[in-house]
Design a protein around this motif. Structure first.
Motif, mmCIF file in Angstrom:
data_model
loop_
_atom_site.group_PDB
_atom_site.id
_atom_site.type_symbol
_atom_site.label_atom_id
_atom_site.label_comp_id
_atom_site.label_asym_id
_atom_site.label_seq_id
_atom_site.Cartn_x
_atom_site.Cartn_y
_atom_site.Cartn_z
ATOM 1 N N LEU A 508 0.503 -1.824 0.539
ATOM 2 C CA LEU A 508 -0.126 0.204 0.224
ATOM 3 C C LEU A 508 0.805 1.613 -0.095
ATOM 4 N N GLN A 509 2.597 0.955 -0.704
ATOM 5 C CA GLN A 509 2.797 1.922 -0.636
ATOM 6 C C GLN A 509 2.359 3.566 -1.050
ATOM 7 N N THR A 510 1.907 3.599 -2.584
ATOM 8 C CA THR A 510 1.225 4.182 -2.835
ATOM 9 C C THR A 510 0.239 5.001 -2.172
ATOM 10 N N SER A 511 -0.635 4.344 -1.901
ATOM 11 C CA SER A 511 -1.872 4.643 -0.889
ATOM 12 C C SER A 511 -0.269 5.450 0.372
ATOM 13 N N VAL A 512 0.266 5.337 1.145
ATOM 14 C CA VAL A 512 0.358 6.000 2.159
ATOM 15 C C VAL A 512 1.589 7.087 1.769
ATOM 16 N N PHE A 513 1.689 7.619 0.837
ATOM 17 C CA PHE A 513 2.057 8.449 0.032
ATOM 18 C C PHE A 513 1.367 9.868 -0.020
ATOM 19 N N MET A 514 0.746 9.237 -1.320
ATOM 20 C CA MET A 514 -0.284 10.097 -0.735
ATOM 21 C C MET A 514 -0.853 10.628 0.131
ATOM 22 N N VAL A 515 -1.058 9.415 0.797
ATOM 23 C CA VAL A 515 -1.990 10.458 2.184
ATOM 24 C C VAL A 515 -1.284 11.397 3.202
#
Length: 662
Positions: A508-515
């Motif tokens: 879920l790295q993409t979601s982490v950086f966007m959040v």
């Protein structure tokens, strides 16, 4: 032409029309410019609350309405083939003979009184009461009057005399009614015969009051209806037939009675009421028997085990058993759904939901009823109490796990929309607790299929980013208000919790950086001291993401800015407030002692959490150097002894940890 003199220019400036016209044009132009500026910068106390950010503004740009619950679309149509027929009674077997007691037959026969006028019926019922009261009085005084030929009025006491005179008036009125209404006279003859036979029984005196009162109330409610009574003994007999012999005719009668119970008190059912209940005992017996036993009865009739799967039910759809039992199952499910939407008692709702959960596999055979079940369960999940909300969510969780992927998508979308719709207001600790429960429940639902949930979560996170980007660009009041709202904050909190719960097992790295970018943007957009609660939430989210993902997220600068909010020493204690239930503090709180304490304690608590996460990392000494310097400087400046003690103790603990590392 020569140059005008000073006086001439002065005269022309004041009186020439061309000059005045030019003035009016300039004046109107300046007004328009001022109004445009005020429209763009019309945010309350912008210089104090919102810092000036280096961003490009499009002054002619209109605000785009980005709705958080509009990112997903679902089909709410219920027009399926399985729900085409109307919700009404099932056809019953007239050959079924249900035994009833004498008093219950007496109640059924009294339904003929509904054909009489309401005035005559009231007169007769009142007369029956007076006659019975007079009989009791006569029995009490008969021993003192051995001569039967004496005058009655002189023999009775004053109280009995009044009753006797009143009874005489009623008799005269009744005689006149007999002459006017022949049908009423025939009814009285039948009633007198039955009354004499019943009086010979020993228990009649105890049952008579009940029968008269119940007849009166039932005649008032059902004078336009013709039907049959489901008495307590009749219900027991039907339940015995269903339990021991699996009688379909008896089950049909019980299902019709259950329909009447679930629709009790509803106006649409008053004109279609073929089952009436002379006592609350019969009413409750049908309700409890159907909720407790209906699921097991249907399984026995279909030959299914207690833990059958939906594939087994799909195989039975082509069998004759299914064609016979299908309308019975549908009637039970419909009536139960109607009951869930009507009942308000918490215990009944919780019990009904628990029994509905046992029948979830039968709902799969009726898609339209399944949609209605999801809708009802979500409503109770979002608005019910502790037990009701828990039982409702267990139904949603089971449907999402046992049904196919399409139903998981339906449950996900509807649950997300329900959460967004019920998290807009968090003004009390009770509301905050309930919203946190809704958040944790939704995260549990997402954990059933993290891959699908992560894709849908990304869509919602992108919508959050669009709303934030619009607020950073335009700085308009509407755009900023959308971000500084409980709905937006709780949505960010929802995805932070989802990522934290599943990032260890899934990518879920993409979601982490966007959040993380969204949270930093929120902290940047609202740097003022009145937004201390929002900034504290942002730092807590970043610490939570850092702890669960193992990614270093710099929060020291955001924490140290909180120390700068403390506007001077001293101040009086104001009204207590909680940072967890507010987003923006009122202006009068900024100079209170409460606000100063919240700033210091929040900064120390957040730094402690951040240091605890990285205390065993090799770069921890460098990470803590600058914060310790700032804290020592604050310790020297402040004059409040309680603040000094807190800061000094924290600095000493960090330094003692350095010594342990060395």
């Amino acid at each position: 032409m020569g140059k005008l003199g000073k006086r001439a220019r002065k005269f022309a400036k004041k009186n020439l029309q061309s000059v005045l016209k030019r003035k009016r044009q300039l004046k109107s132009m300046f007004k328009k410019k001022a109004s445009k500026k005020n429209e763009q910068d019309d945010i309350e106390e912008q210089e104090e609350d919102i810092g000036v950010l280096p961003s490009v503004r499009d002054k002619g740009q209109d605000l785009v309405n980005f709705s958080l619950d509009a990112v997903f679309t679902d089909d709410d149509s219920d027009a399926d083939d399985d729900d085409s027929d109307s919700d009404e009674y099932l056809p019953e077997d007239s050959s079924l003979d249900v035994p009833q007691s004498d008093s219950e037959n007496y109640l059924e026969d009294n339904s003929r009184a509904s054909a009489l006028s309401s005035q005559n019926r009231e007169i007769y019922l009142e007369l029956a009461k007076k006659r019975k009261k007079l009989d009791r009085s006569k029995q009490k005084v008969i021993a003192g009057f051995p001569h039967p030929h004496n005058s009655r009025a002189s023999a009775l006491s004053s109280q009995n005399r009044e009753i006797y005179l009143e009874l005489a008036k009623k008799r005269k009125k009744l005689d006149r009614s007999k002459q006017k209404d022949p049908k009423f006279s025939k009814f009285l003859e039948i009633y007198d015969k039955e009354l004499k036979s019943l009086r010979n029984k020993e228990a009649y005196s105890d049952e008579d009051d009940m029968s008269v009162d119940e007849t009166q109330s039932m005649n008032e409610n059902t004078q336009n209806n013709e039907g049959k009574f489901l008495t307590s003994s009749a219900v027991d007999y039907l339940c015995q037939l269903v339990s021991e012999k699996q009688s379909l005719s008896a089950l049909t009668s019980l299902l019709n009675g259950y329909w009447a119970v679930c629709h009790y008190g509803v106006e649409s059912s008053l004109n279609n009421d073929s089952h009436r209940f002379p006592s609350s005992e019969a009413f409750s017996k049908i309700l409890m028997f159907m909720l407790n036993e209906a699921d097991d009865i249907f399984r026995k009739l279909l030959g299914l085990s207690s833990n059958f799967r939906k594939e087994k039910l799909s195989e039975l759809k082509n069998s004759s058993k299914w064609d016979t039992v299908k309308p019975l199952i549908k009637s039970y499910l419909r009536s139960t759904l109607f009951l869930l939407n009507q009942v308000t008692e918490t215990e009944i709702l919780a019990f009904s939901l628990a029994r509905v959960r046992a029948s979830t596999m039968f709902f799969v055979a009726f898609p339209s009823l399944l949609r209605r079940l999801i809708k009802a369960a979500l409503q109770l999940w979002a608005t019910g109490g502790d037990s009701v909300s828990t039982h409702a969510f267990l139904i949603i969780l089971e449907l999402a796990s046992v049904c196919n992927s399409d139903w998981f998508d339906t449950c996900f979308i509807k649950t997300y929309k329900s959460f967004i719709g019920h998290c807009q207001f968090v003004e009390q600790p009770v509301q905050l607790k309930h919203v946190q429960y809704l958040r944790d429940s939704f995260v549990k639902l997402c954990s059933l299929d993290v891959q699908k949930s992560s894709k849908k979560a990304m869509v919602s996170i992108q919508q959050l980013a669009k709303i934030l980007h619009q607020g950073l660009q335009t700085k308009k009041k509407e755009a900023v208000k959308n971000i500084c709202s409980w709905q937006y904050i709780n949505c960010v909190d929802l995805w932070v919790s989802f990522i934290s719960a599943n990032i260890c097992d899934y990518d879920l790295q993409t979601s982490v950086f966007m959040v993380i970018q969204i949270i930093n943007g929120m902290a940047l957009l609202f740097p003022g001291p009145r937004y201390l609660p929002l900034r504290v939430k942002c730092i807590q989210w970043l610490n939570q993401l850092s702890s669960s993902s193992g990614i270093f997220i710099p929060v020291v600068s955001l924490i140290l800015d909180v120390l700068e909010y403390k506007s001077g020493d001293g101040g009086k204690y104001g009204k207590a407030f909680s940072l967890s239930t507010v987003v923006k503090l009122p202006k009068h709180c900024l100079k209170s002692r409460n606000f100063q304490e919240q700033c210091i304690l929040s900064a120390i608590e957040l730094l402690s959490t951040h240091f605890a996460q990285w205390s065993h990392h090799i770069s921890f000494p460098e990470l803590s150097t600058i914060p310790l310097i700032r804290l020592r400087k604050f310790h020297e400046i402040t004059t409040i002894e309680s603040f000094k003690r807190v800061v000094k103790r924290f600095v000493d603990q960090v330094q003692s940890f350095f010594y342990l590392l060395q």
